[in-house]
Design a protein around this motif. Structure first.
Motif, PDB file in Angstrom:
ATOM      1  N   LYS A  66       0.484  -1.175   0.072  1.00 29.42           N
ATOM      2  CA  LYS A  66      -0.065   0.155  -0.181  1.00 29.42           C
ATOM      3  C   LYS A  66       0.850   1.401  -0.168  1.00 29.42           C
ATOM      4  N   GLY A  67       2.095   1.085   0.372  1.00 26.72           N
ATOM      5  CA  GLY A  67       3.127   2.307   0.219  1.00 26.72           C
ATOM      6  C   GLY A  67       3.678   2.397  -0.891  1.00 26.72           C
ATOM      7  N   ILE A  68       3.526   1.550  -1.726  1.00 23.81           N
ATOM      8  CA  ILE A  68       3.769   1.788  -3.299  1.00 23.81           C
ATOM      9  C   ILE A  68       2.633   2.168  -4.015  1.00 23.81           C
ATOM     10  N   ILE A  69       1.460   1.640  -3.947  1.00 25.69           N
ATOM     11  CA  ILE A  69       0.609   1.761  -4.935  1.00 25.69           C
ATOM     12  C   ILE A  69      -0.505   2.889  -4.274  1.00 25.69           C
ATOM     13  N   GLY A  70      -0.232   3.003  -3.169  1.00 34.27           N
ATOM     14  CA  GLY A  70      -1.619   3.805  -2.312  1.00 34.27           C
ATOM     15  C   GLY A  70      -1.189   5.293  -2.276  1.00 34.27           C
ATOM     16  N   ASN A  71      -1.703   5.876  -1.328  1.00 35.36           N
ATOM     17  CA  ASN A  71      -1.685   7.502  -1.197  1.00 35.36           C
ATOM     18  C   ASN A  71      -0.590   7.639   0.117  1.00 35.36           C
ATOM     19  N   PRO A  72       0.200   8.726  -0.028  1.00 36.79           N
ATOM     20  CA  PRO A  72       1.151   8.867   0.908  1.00 36.79           C
ATOM     21  C   PRO A  72       0.312   9.122   2.394  1.00 36.79           C
ATOM     22  N   VAL A  73       1.228   8.703   3.630  1.00 40.88           N
ATOM     23  CA  VAL A  73       0.539   8.800   4.763  1.00 40.88           C
ATOM     24  C   VAL A  73       1.198  10.159   5.136  1.00 40.88           C
ATOM     25  N   LYS A  74       0.187  11.154   5.706  1.00 36.79           N
ATOM     26  CA  LYS A  74       0.509  12.467   5.906  1.00 36.79           C
ATOM     27  C   LYS A  74       1.203  12.414   7.543  1.00 36.79           C
ATOM     28  N   LEU A  75       2.554  12.783   7.540  1.00 35.85           N
ATOM     29  CA  LEU A  75       3.390  12.825   8.570  1.00 35.85           C
ATOM     30  C   LEU A  75       3.081  14.140   9.429  1.00 35.85           C
ATOM     31  N   ALA A  76       3.536  15.130   9.093  1.00 32.84           N
ATOM     32  CA  ALA A  76       3.455  16.366   9.905  1.00 32.84           C
ATOM     33  C   ALA A  76       1.905  17.037  10.204  1.00 32.84           C
ATOM     34  N   ASP A  77       1.469  17.059  11.185  1.00 28.98           N
ATOM     35  CA  ASP A  77       0.362  17.643  11.579  1.00 28.98           C
ATOM     36  C   ASP A  77       0.387  19.286  11.448  1.00 28.98           C
ATOM     37  N   LEU A  78       1.407  19.773  11.822  1.00 29.78           N
ATOM     38  CA  LEU A  78       1.634  21.082  11.502  1.00 29.78           C
ATOM     39  C   LEU A  78       3.148  21.553  11.184  1.00 29.78           C
ATOM     40  N   TYR A  79       3.440  22.410  10.431  1.00 26.69           N
ATOM     41  CA  TYR A  79       4.666  22.794   9.847  1.00 26.69           C
ATOM     42  C   TYR A  79       4.901  24.244  10.363  1.00 26.69           C
ATOM     43  N   LEU A  80       6.090  24.446  10.930  1.00 26.23           N
ATOM     44  CA  LEU A  80       6.510  25.765  11.260  1.00 26.23           C
ATOM     45  C   LEU A  80       7.577  26.310  10.606  1.00 26.23           C
ATOM     46  N   PRO A  81       7.504  27.269   9.544  1.00 20.47           N
ATOM     47  CA  PRO A  81       8.644  27.812   8.780  1.00 20.47           C
ATOM     48  C   PRO A  81       9.344  28.789   9.470  1.00 20.47           C
ATOM     49  N   VAL A  82      10.168  28.207  10.351  1.00 18.30           N
ATOM     50  CA  VAL A  82      10.968  29.180  11.146  1.00 18.30           C
ATOM     51  C   VAL A  82      12.335  29.889  10.440  1.00 18.30           C
ATOM     52  N   LYS A  83      12.473  30.991  10.597  1.00 14.23           N
ATOM     53  CA  LYS A  83      13.902  31.558  10.014  1.00 14.23           C
ATOM     54  C   LYS A  83      14.778  31.023  10.457  1.00 14.23           C
ATOM     55  N   ILE A  84      16.019  31.211   9.728  1.00 16.76           N
ATOM     56  CA  ILE A  84      17.135  30.661  10.116  1.00 16.76           C
ATOM     57  C   ILE A  84      17.619  31.329  11.360  1.00 16.76           C
ATOM     58  N   ASN A  85      17.734  30.493  12.369  1.00 18.83           N
ATOM     59  CA  ASN A  85      18.541  31.231  13.816  1.00 18.83           C
ATOM     60  C   ASN A  85      17.161  32.019  14.349  1.00 18.83           C
ATOM     61  N   GLY A  86      15.903  31.454  13.956  1.00 17.01           N
ATOM     62  CA  GLY A  86      14.758  32.125  14.721  1.00 17.01           C
ATOM     63  C   GLY A  86      14.178  31.153  15.457  1.00 17.01           C
ATOM     64  N   ASP A  87      15.038  30.087  15.886  1.00 15.83           N
ATOM     65  CA  ASP A  87      14.590  28.853  16.607  1.00 15.83           C
ATOM     66  C   ASP A  87      14.454  29.264  17.939  1.00 15.83           C
ATOM     67  N   MET A  88      15.217  30.124  18.624  1.00 15.94           N
ATOM     68  CA  MET A  88      15.221  30.316  20.064  1.00 15.94           C
ATOM     69  C   MET A  88      13.980  31.143  20.317  1.00 15.94           C
ATOM     70  N   ALA A  89      13.715  32.179  19.350  1.00 19.65           N
ATOM     71  CA  ALA A  89      12.538  33.053  19.479  1.00 19.65           C
ATOM     72  C   ALA A  89      11.161  32.245  19.496  1.00 19.65           C
ATOM     73  N   LEU A  90      11.200  31.274  18.736  1.00 19.66           N
ATOM     74  CA  LEU A  90      10.170  30.230  18.709  1.00 19.66           C
ATOM     75  C   LEU A  90       9.866  29.609  19.748  1.00 19.66           C
ATOM     76  N   LEU A  91      11.023  28.927  20.401  1.00 21.52           N
ATOM     77  CA  LEU A  91      10.932  28.084  21.501  1.00 21.52           C
ATOM     78  C   LEU A  91      10.481  28.908  22.685  1.00 21.52           C
ATOM     79  N   LYS A  92      10.959  30.140  22.961  1.00 21.71           N
ATOM     80  CA  LYS A  92      10.777  31.077  23.900  1.00 21.71           C
ATOM     81  C   LYS A  92       8.949  31.583  23.738  1.00 21.71           C
ATOM     82  N   ALA A  93       8.527  31.696  22.816  1.00 17.61           N
ATOM     83  CA  ALA A  93       7.266  32.102  22.451  1.00 17.61           C
ATOM     84  C   ALA A  93       6.451  30.941  22.794  1.00 17.61           C
TER      85      ALA A  93
END
Length: 781
Positions: A282-309
């Motif tokens: 089913k992984g070859i002929i079926g639809n892909p399994v959605k993995l990420a429920d949420l994607y956060l497009p953080v800036k390069i080195n914006g990680d610390m601000a995100l974590l503190k938020a």
């Protein structure tokens, strides 16, 4: 011999400055599936090893077989797929090991070092397996065959001529077995130095530097089974679809059992979005399994601000839902510094953190809600975290969130730094470390009877500087491609060329063989899949995976040459030639008996009791990990884990500056280039590309497909990476991404991660200018 080859020329330190016929294809929103199977088969065909390599695939990562030479993702403890317990990258790695193509001494008679340097890294790596030891004399233009005895004598003479043992540097790549690694560090210490830089210094030194003083161990705390039964998996600064494809099977299983997944990365990566499991119909002929429920497009080195938020929102939720968000019992019983940690938030501004992170406020709030009402949380990270200049603080801030939730030291929760090379973690366990502890050195002294050096040695960055300043004279590389892996290519090239001797233990040709000291040796060795026969008996070696499992590995293929020597014997013969009667170690015993090596490891390193028996157990054994069991022990904080106070960086850029992060394509593993495509990102037949935001492209007066030159001006030095093609991509504004090693030249040797001293290759300030042909003259000058 060609006329040009008669006079020595300086080989090219970098890939040739040329672009190919770039084709843009559709960017993928899922990974693996049929394309992965097709790519795997094509690599076996290209390396002329369909039958030989195909046969070996059924033994790779299987119990009683051999450990994959690619990434360090763990194998399942119980059942393993009968179709194949490997991924596309593993097939590519095996194809290059199992290839029937050979690089013989006759090849080097026809090809000078300079001529080979005109090839790309991809072309160099595809030449085949090395078959015989090789020597490049002073002022020589061609490598020539040398006997093993003569090679070891040259090494011994060069080492014994040094004014101090600290003028020698012993580098290690991640593929070296536990047995060879242990003997390698033992030789270096008996010779008299702790100069043992390794690839950890460039990938996860940051993780260990952050975790060791906080939780008491510099490793992750989760098992593979924790992914199958958890509430939430956070993947930050990592791309599993390319860097650890088998991880996606674990993520899929966790999703099926109810886990949620948050993906945090500047680029939307296919492997974080969807997955088609090629090991299932089913992984070859079926639809892909959605993995990420949420994607956060953080800036390069914006990680610390995100974590503190996120932390601000969690603390706010706790105020509104007392005792339901934070694990107050865990905080009270297992941590320290919580009050000081709380006080810092009095001075923070949530909206400012949102702006600095680059992530929409609504998405951050959604992530906080997912964290708030989950109890078992795993956080995974890769070099998107560890190669930021504040990477140590970032890991500690990740730990802060887990401490708030009590999400460490229990099932389904903990920290998971995802290691790269197959035995890079095992190397460090085997004491491949430029800063061994006094306790470790005492155990070696008590068992072997010599006093090992006590002062700290060189890590990778310090080693490069020592070579450049002519404080080091000999570099011995146990595997790897040192030049292409390290930063500041021009500076590192100058450093290597000042050495008296460079020695490389390798299976294939790479660029470090072409950028060398005054003399150079290449010592060919067995690969992981080759049968290692000593005194007529097939040997096992052992490795340690990302989650602390030690298991055996036994090759299945006949070696491509009868003149190859395994790494363990290379170390022993070097030791015997160099130390002679001065040595108190019975190197000949270890040369002939791997069990004897494991007996010595058992006596010198805790956790390896009854090593020879347990190594042969089905599935191997776990090393002790107190933090995994909820027991923390550090010198400063005893049995409590500290909350850490960190600062948020101010990422100021000039109007014409951008932040650049280096990454790898789907067609490479570390410095090994398997092909010229980056299938998931829609790049075909090209590597010299720079991903940019469409608004930045327009603002600079460029257009998609333009050719540009890239510049870095750290330390007041102009560094140039010429001839790159702009590719518009969904990436935060003022951020860019390029491939390494092509842009390693832009990473200053002084641009390092605070505390861990790793190259900060994910935080490089660059300027982008329209390509000019005259740029090549500036590079030469």
């Amino acid at each position: 011999m060609k006329e040009d080859d008669k006079n020595p020329k300086q080989p090219n330190p970098e890939n040739p400055y040329k672009t190919l016929d770039l084709k843009l294809t559709k960017v993928k929103d899922w990974a693996a599936g049929i394309p992965a199977v097709q790519a795997s088969i094509s690599d076996l065909i290209e390396d002329k090893t369909v039958a030989r390599g195909g046969k070996a695939l059924f033994k790779m990562n299987q119990m009683g077989g051999f450990d994959c030479p690619s990434c360090a993702w763990p194998d399942p403890d119980d059942e393993r797929s009968p179709l194949g317990e490997y991924c596309e990258n593993g097939v590519k790695a095996l194809a290059e090991e199992a290839t029937t193509k050979k690089v013989t001494p006759e090849f080097f008679k026809e090809n000078s070092v300079y001529a080979l340097s005109q090839l790309t890294d991809y072309e160099i790596g595809k030449k085949g397996r090395l078959t015989d030891p090789l020597y490049l004399p002073k002022n020589g233009t061609h490598y020539e065959a040398i006997s093993w005895d003569a090679a070891f004598q040259k090494i011994a003479d060069s080492l014994n001529e040094l004014d101090s043992p600290n003028e020698a540097i012993f580098y290690t790549s991640g593929r070296t077995s536990n047995e060879a690694s242990f003997l390698y560090q033992l030789f270096a210490k008996e010779f008299g130095t702790n100069n043992m830089p390794d690839c950890s210094n460039m990938c996860h030194e940051t993780s260990g530097t952050a975790l060791r003083p906080t939780i008491g161990i510099g490793k992750g705390t989760v098992k593979l089974e924790d992914f199958y039964d958890t509430d939430l998996i956070v993947i930050i600064g990592q791309n599993p679809g390319t860097n650890a494809p088998r991880m996606m099977s674990a993520l899929e299983k966790g999703k099926k059992n109810g886990a949620k997944i948050i993906a945090i990365n500047p680029l939307p990566e296919a492997g974080l979005m969807g997955f088609k499991n090629p090991q299932e119909i089913k992984g070859i002929i079926g639809n892909p399994v959605k993995l990420a429920d949420l994607y956060l497009p953080v800036k390069i080195n914006g990680d610390m601000a995100l974590l503190k938020a996120l932390e601000m929102l969690l603390l706010d939720y706790e105020k509104k839902n007392p005792g339901k968000i934070l694990d107050q019992q865990f905080i009270h019983e297992k941590t320290t510094g919580f009050e000081a940690y709380l006080k810092q938030f009095d001075n923070y501004n949530f909206d400012q953190f949102v702006e600095e992170s680059g992530v929409p406020k609504e998405a951050i709030q959604q992530a906080a809600e997912m964290l708030a009402f989950k109890n078992r949380i795993i956080v995974c990270w890769g070099m998107g975290i560890t190669q930021q200049h504040n990477g140590v603080d970032l890991v500690k801030e990740i730990l802060n969130i887990l401490l708030l939730k009590g999400s460490i030291g229990k099932a389904g929760a903990g920290v998971c730094p995802v290691r790269g090379h197959s035995n890079v973690q095992g190397n460090r366990t085997m004491l491949i470390d430029e800063k061994p502890t006094q306790e470790q050195l005492d155990r070696l002294q008590n068992y072997f009877g010599f006093n090992p050096p006590r002062e700290k040695g060189y890590d990778v960055v310090h080693a490069i500087k020592a070579m450049h300043n002519e404080k080091a004279k000999v570099l011995f590389c146990m595997g790897g491609n040192f030049l292409s892996a390290t930063p500041d290519t021009t500076y590192t090239t100058e450093a290597l060329r000042k050495l008296n001797l460079t020695v490389s233990v390798s299976t294939k040709l790479n660029r470090t063989h072409l950028i060398h000291g005054k003399e150079s040796l290449i010592l060919p060795t067995l690969s992981r899949s080759d049968m290692d026969i000593v005194n007529g008996e097939l040997q096992i070696i052992t490795t340690e995976n990302s989650m602390g499992v030690v298991q055996d590995s036994k090759g299945v293929l006949k070696a491509v040459s009868d003149n190859l020597i395994n790494e363990t014997q290379i170390v022993c013969r070097m030791a015997m030639a160099t130390l002679g009667d001065k040595s108190v170690v019975d190197w000949n015993k270890y040369h002939n008996d791997y069990d004897a090596v494991r007996d010595a490891i058992e006596q010198c390193i805790p956790g390896f009791e009854n090593y020879n028996v347990r190594a042969r157990q089905k599935g191997g054994f776990y090393l002790p990990n107190a933090a995994r069991d909820g027991k923390f022990n550090t010198k400063q904080f005893g049995d409590r884990v500290p909350f850490t106070l960190t600062t948020t960086p101010v990422n100021q850029l000039a109007a014409d500056e951008y932040l650049m992060a280096t990454t790898r394509t789907h067609d490479q593993f570390n410095t090994t280039i398997y092909g010229l495509d980056d299938r998931y990102r829609g790049i075909k037949n090209e590597r010299r590309v720079i991903f940019m935001n469409e608004k930045d492209i327009e603002k600079e007066g460029f257009k998609n497909g333009d050719k540009v030159d890239l510049f870095n001006y750290d330390d007041g030095i102009e560094r140039i990476a010429p001839l790159f093609i702009i590719v518009a991509y969904p990436i935060p504004e003022k951020n860019t991404v390029t491939y390494f090693p092509e842009t390693n030249v832009l990473v200053s040797v002084n641009n390092v991660v605070k505390e861990s001293n790793m190259p900060a290759s994910k935080y490089v300030k660059i300027k982008i200018k329209k390509h000019e042909e005259s740029i090549y003259e500036r590079i030469k000058s």
